[in-house]
Design an enzyme around this catalytic site. Structure first.
Site, PDB file in Angstrom:
ATOM      1  N   ARG A 178     108.431 119.313  95.435  1.00 23.60           N
ATOM      2  CA  ARG A 178     107.923 118.139  96.136  1.00 23.60           C
ATOM      3  C   ARG A 178     108.047 118.383  97.629  1.00 23.60           C
ATOM      4  NH1 ARG A 178     111.839 113.919  93.070  1.00 23.60           N
ATOM      5  NH2 ARG A 178     110.792 113.774  91.033  1.00 23.60           N
ATOM      6  N   ARG A 189      58.617 116.948  57.806  1.00 24.62           N
ATOM      7  CA  ARG A 189      58.894 115.514  57.966  1.00 24.62           C
ATOM      8  C   ARG A 189      60.161 115.257  58.777  1.00 24.62           C
ATOM      9  NH1 ARG A 189      58.973 113.087  52.175  1.00 24.62           N
ATOM     10  NH2 ARG A 189      59.694 111.264  53.371  1.00 24.62           N
ATOM     11  N   TYR A 248      96.953 116.637  78.992  1.00 23.86           N
ATOM     12  CA  TYR A 248      96.123 117.707  78.441  1.00 23.86           C
ATOM     13  C   TYR A 248      96.991 118.941  78.254  1.00 23.86           C
ATOM     14  CZ  TYR A 248      92.920 121.622  78.118  1.00 23.86           C
ATOM     15  OH  TYR A 248      92.277 122.765  77.714  1.00 23.86           O
ATOM     16  N   ASN A 266      94.823 125.700  82.702  1.00 22.14           N
ATOM     17  CA  ASN A 266      94.663 126.958  81.978  1.00 22.14           C
ATOM     18  C   ASN A 266      93.460 127.778  82.395  1.00 22.14           C
ATOM     19  OD1 ASN A 266      93.079 124.850  80.937  1.00 22.14           O
ATOM     20  ND2 ASN A 266      92.953 125.759  78.916  1.00 22.14           N
ATOM     21  N   ALA A 279     104.154 111.730  80.783  1.00 20.17           N
ATOM     22  CA  ALA A 279     102.790 111.255  80.991  1.00 20.17           C
ATOM     23  C   ALA A 279     102.112 111.993  82.136  1.00 20.17           C
ATOM     24  CB  ALA A 279     102.810 109.759  81.283  1.00 20.17           C
ATOM     25  N   ASN A 290     109.977 117.064  75.117  1.00 23.03           N
ATOM     26  CA  ASN A 290     109.293 115.843  75.534  1.00 23.03           C
ATOM     27  C   ASN A 290     108.382 116.149  76.713  1.00 23.03           C
ATOM     28  OD1 ASN A 290     109.395 112.644  75.343  1.00 23.03           O
ATOM     29  ND2 ASN A 290     109.297 113.206  77.501  1.00 23.03           N
TER      30      ASN A 290
END
Length: 471
Positions: free
Chosen positions: A443, A36, A369, A389, A383, A380
């Site tokens: 940079r 069922r 992530y 990885n 963002a 810290n």
């Protein structure tokens, strides 16, 4: 025709427990196909609270400290066996090659329990809600009676077998189709769960037949066999909700709702604040400490533990992870297997943590992530930070030290290490290790080319116009 593998006779008289601490074995019946359910998956592998439904029966039995645990498998035997051993490596598996009734299924465990001197409890893999306290009540009753049956007061007795009692004594189990009007009026019904001495169980099974419309051997018949042998029987009552069986997808949904209601109630009783309980979902093994606050729309998958005083904010999903005391998770956070948050860590909105250790007081608050990494205390993470990885073949680890400052939009090309009290500038792509206390900057030189933007836009607009004209 009898079930006996070898000849046996039931001895008359008492088979009560010799002492209060008689060993206990479990037999869990999990051989059915569950047609069922309309599924390729064996019925008992369908999940409730993030665990196969048969595991719930095992978990209830575990509270009895059962010395032996036997799972009777049939349909999908290989898959069910693998799932059972993943949960309990010491479980014993027996195969019921033909499904010839519940008595036949229990008899499949005869050989593996041949050397067991103790009591046996028969449970069902598709009846996941028997409470440990109910099983303990059956154990207590075994001090006085040879056979103990679990019953319940049914709101709608319907086709259930009726338990015919005389005080504490169970005189008979009468199937609905065989009951007279007086017996049909009885609302105390049979759940199927039985308990007796192991040697007695198999001796009783040797005496039952399959002279019925289905040609099957019914475990229920051992009660009549015990009475014929001069043995005593009783029935212990439980709440009807504990006997809920799962035979269809609709039953599965109802079972999930019952499980979640229980889990939420238990969490609240244990000192957890659920802001909107009906929107929080738990797994069978979820552990949450007191004074934790769980906001609306949170999902706990398998393998989650949360310590005292944490806060899990809205729309977060946790699985296979540990959250330390005072930590804050979310909103909109995802903790995947292997995530370990130390005390007072902060994991914020749209952050994913996988197979990583986050240090005490460390903050990963925005759009990041962190995978296959370790992050020290008091660091810290800015963002947009990513630990890169995976190289397409293998995973690599990132190490971030204590009291470090990771600038926004930093990419860690693993394997790589950022030292204690080190810093990365915003937009850095880290390809080499950075020593303690150092600043990493990667940079390109910032340039301003006068008029180039206007010329580029004119060129792009001309190209678009030419394309549109061609169409």
């Amino acid at each position: 025709m009898r079930l006996a593998v070898r000849g046996s006779r039931v001895k008359t008289g008492r088979t009560q427990r010799k002492d209060k601490y008689m060993p206990v074995a479990l037999i869990i019946l999990a051989a059915g196909q569950g047609t069922r359910m309309n599924s390729d998956l064996p019925k008992v592998l369908h999940q409730i609270g993030g665990a196969p439904m048969f595991v719930h029966a095992l978990e209830a039995g575990r509270m009895l400290k059962a010395e032996r645990r036997v799972l009777v498998v049939g349909h999908g035997a290989q898959a069910v066996s693998a799932a059972a051993r993943a949960y309990d490596p010491d479980i014993e598996i027996v195969v019921q090659n033909e499904q010839l009734g519940t008595g036949h299924a229990v008899n499949a465990a005869r050989e593996v329990l041949a050397d067991f001197d103790g009591d046996v409890v028969v449970l069902y893999g598709d009846t996941p809600f028997i409470r440990p306290g109910t099983l303990q009540a059956m154990v207590d009753a075994r001090a006085e009676f040879d056979v103990v049956v679990l019953g319940f007061e049914a709101a709608d007795p319907g086709r259930y077998g009726r338990l015919i009692m005389d005080g504490k004594n169970l005189n008979a189990i009468v199937e609905a189709k065989d009951a007279d009007d007086a017996e049909l009026a009885v609302t105390f019904c049979n759940s199927g769960v039985k308990m007796t001495a192991g040697t007695n169980l198999f001796a009783l099974l040797d005496t039952i037949g399959n002279d019925n419309a289905s040609g099957e051997y019914y475990l229920t018949d051992i009660v009549a066999a015990a009475a014929k042998a001069g043995q005593s029987a009783t029935a212990i009552a439980c709440d009807e909700a504990e006997t809920l069986g799962v035979n269809s997808r609709a039953d599965l949904a109802r079972a999930e709702a019952v499980f979640q209601a229980r889990a939420r109630s238990d969490a609240q009783e244990n000192g957890v604040t659920l802001v909107a309980p009906e929107t929080v979902f738990f797994a069978l093994d979820t552990v949450i400490g007191r004074d934790t606050i769980v906001e609306p729309n949170v999902v706990f998958g398998p393998g989650v533990s949360v310590e005292t005083g944490a806060t899990i904010r809205s729309f977060s999903h946790l699985e296979g992870c540990h959250v330390g005391s005072g930590a804050i998770v979310g909103p909109y956070a995802r903790l995947r297997p292997g995530a370990e948050l130390a005390n007072d860590a902060h994991i914020g909105n749209f952050v994913e943590i996988k197979n990583s250790q986050i240090g005490e007081g460390t903050k990963v608050n925005h759009l990041s992530y962190i995978g296959d990494a370790s992050v020290g205390d008091g660091t810290n993470i800015g963002a947009g930070t990513i630990t890169c990885n995976y190289d397409g073949v293998m995973k690599h680890r990132t190490e971030i030290g204590a009291r470090a400052f990771v600038g926004s939009d930093t990419m860690f090309i693993a394997p790589v290490k950022l030292g204690d009290e080190a810093m990365t500038a915003t937009g850095t792509v880290l390809t080499r290790d950075v020593p303690d206390g150092a600043l990493a900057i990667s940079r390109p030189e910032f340039q301003i080319k006068a008029g180039v933007a206007r010329k580029l836009f004119e060129k792009l607009k001309a190209a678009k116009a030419a394309r549109d004209k061609g169409q």
